[in-house]
Design an enzyme around this catalytic site. Structure first.
Site, PDB file in Angstrom:
ATOM      1  N   CYS A 113      -1.342  50.828  18.047  1.00 36.69           N
ATOM      2  CA  CYS A 113      -2.797  50.964  18.041  1.00 36.69           C
ATOM      3  C   CYS A 113      -3.319  51.600  19.327  1.00 36.69           C
ATOM      4  O   CYS A 113      -4.468  52.035  19.376  1.00 36.69           O
ATOM      5  CB  CYS A 113      -3.443  49.608  17.843  1.00 36.69           C
ATOM      6  N   HIS A 239     -10.322  49.077  20.721  1.00 37.23           N
ATOM      7  CA  HIS A 239      -9.589  49.043  19.455  1.00 37.23           C
ATOM      8  C   HIS A 239     -10.286  48.062  18.522  1.00 37.23           C
ATOM      9  O   HIS A 239     -10.647  46.948  18.906  1.00 37.23           O
ATOM     10  CB  HIS A 239      -8.148  48.616  19.716  1.00 37.23           C
ATOM     11  N   ASN A 270      -9.195  47.245  10.480  1.00 41.96           N
ATOM     12  CA  ASN A 270      -8.316  47.676  11.564  1.00 41.96           C
ATOM     13  C   ASN A 270      -7.534  48.914  11.110  1.00 41.96           C
ATOM     14  O   ASN A 270      -6.669  48.815  10.244  1.00 41.96           O
ATOM     15  CB  ASN A 270      -7.365  46.526  11.917  1.00 41.96           C
TER      16      ASN A 270
END
Ligand code: ACO
Length: 314
Positions: A113, A239, A270
């Site tokens: 990520c 993030h 996500n």
């Protein structure tokens, strides 16, 4: 070369919206549980025949069009992803071919990520070293390909999408020094298990504690390296893993009320390496951040790895 700056951004999300109520028909969960524990309301899911490359092309072409640059000017393209099935040719090489970039250095980068912020730093360094004048940086994931749709602990979290940025050499640095690193002792806390047909797994509470404990110091480090105080930030794009993590980090940083905080996780879930450029591009598109305003990008994920930097908003 003094530095580089982001001159344009773009993003792409698949059309299919998957709601929490939809998920409640698939696994034992509820809209109430998902919103309370994660803040997520919806996520986008790519079509079966829609690939990581397709999404990367869509986001990259929008960023390139917004930059006004001819494709031939792009000397470097890098794609951050951990869900690409194709290993060779790279996604970056495929995107370069489809966008008509004649001769760029093209490579993929996998840092989970944290991939987009890592790739952004690499492209900035390449421009500073005068090995490219203009670069295209993409974050893209098809998380739905690596989702166990029978596992309620993970399938409610993930979504698909892509975001991209065009960087150009500049007389003043519009991308601050990166704060980056990893903690290999927690390397298993986020993982894709089972080799060629992997599925996403994580130690949710380990990651939650790590993120809320460590990210504030990394945010301060990135700001210090850019020579800015936290109160000077116009925006923060972390993030997009969990709204509770975002809000906990923002609280600890003591940011002024006026700071724009990206909370795209609510509508997009996500999207791993795509989440930071996707959220940034949406804020820019909505006019919520003015051109030149300092914005902190801050990403973390599998590794456990992290990368963050202050940018001047395109
Ligand atoms: N619906 C209903 N109940 C659920 C669900 C669900 N979707 N998922 C788990 N539960 C249950 C569990 O089974 C458990 O039940 P039990 O107590 O009877 O065993 C209970 O809810 C609590 O489960 P936890 O896993 O402890 O829930 P938690 O509050 O930790 O929330 C979550 C889980 C949302 C994953 C959280 O830990 C988190 O967000 N962690 C951080 C993850 C992260 O940031 N990852 C980023 C890196 S990876 C990437 O970005 C790609």
């Amino acid at each position: 070369m003094p530095g580089s700056r982001i001159t344009a951004v773009g993003h792409y999300q698949p059309t299919r919206v998957l709601t929490n109520d939809d998920l409640a028909t698939m696994v034992d969960t509820s809209d109430e549980w998902i919103r309370r524990r994660t803040g997520i309301a919806t996520r986008r899911i790519a079509a079966t025949d829609e690939s990581v490359t397709d999404m990367a092309v869509a986001a990259a072409s929008r960023a390139l069009a917004a930059s006004g640059l001819e494709p031939a000017r792009i000397g470097l393209i890098t794609v951050a992803t951990c869900t690409a099935i194709d290993r060779c040719p790279s996604i970056a090489a495929q995107v370069a071919g489809r966008l008509g970039l004649p001769a760029p250095v093209a490579f993929d980068l996998n840092n989970g990520c944290a991939g987009f912020c890592t790739a952004l730093a690499c492209a900035d360094h390449a421009i500073r070293a005068n090995t490219a004048q203009h670069a295209l940086v993409v974050g893209v994931e098809k998380m739905s390909d690596v989702t166990d749709w029978g596992d309620r602990r993970t399938c409610v979290l993930l979504g698909d999408g892509a975001g991209a940025a065009v960087l150009s050499a500049a007389d003043s640095a519009g991308i601050g020094p990166v704060a980056w690193g990893s903690d290999p002792t927690r390397g298993d806390a986020v993982r894709l298990v089972d080799g060629w047909h992997p599925s996403f797994a994580q130690e949710g509470q380990t990651v939650f504690r790590w993120a809320t404990g460590e990210l504030p110091a990394i945010a301060r480090e990135a700001c210090a390296r850019a020579g800015l105080s936290l109160s000077e930030l116009a925006g923060v794009v972390t993030h997009q893993a969990n709204l509770r993590i975002i809000d906990a980090v923002v609280r600890q940083l003591g940011l002024p009320e006026s700071t724009v905080i990206a909370r795209d996780v609510v509508e997009s879930g996500n999207t791993s390496a795509a989440s930071v450029p996707l959220a940034l591009s949406k804020l820019v598109e909505r006019g919520e951040l003015r051109t030149g305003a300092p914005v902190l990008l801050l990403a973390f994920g599998g590794g456990l790895s992290w990368a963050g930097q202050v940018i001047d908003c395109p």
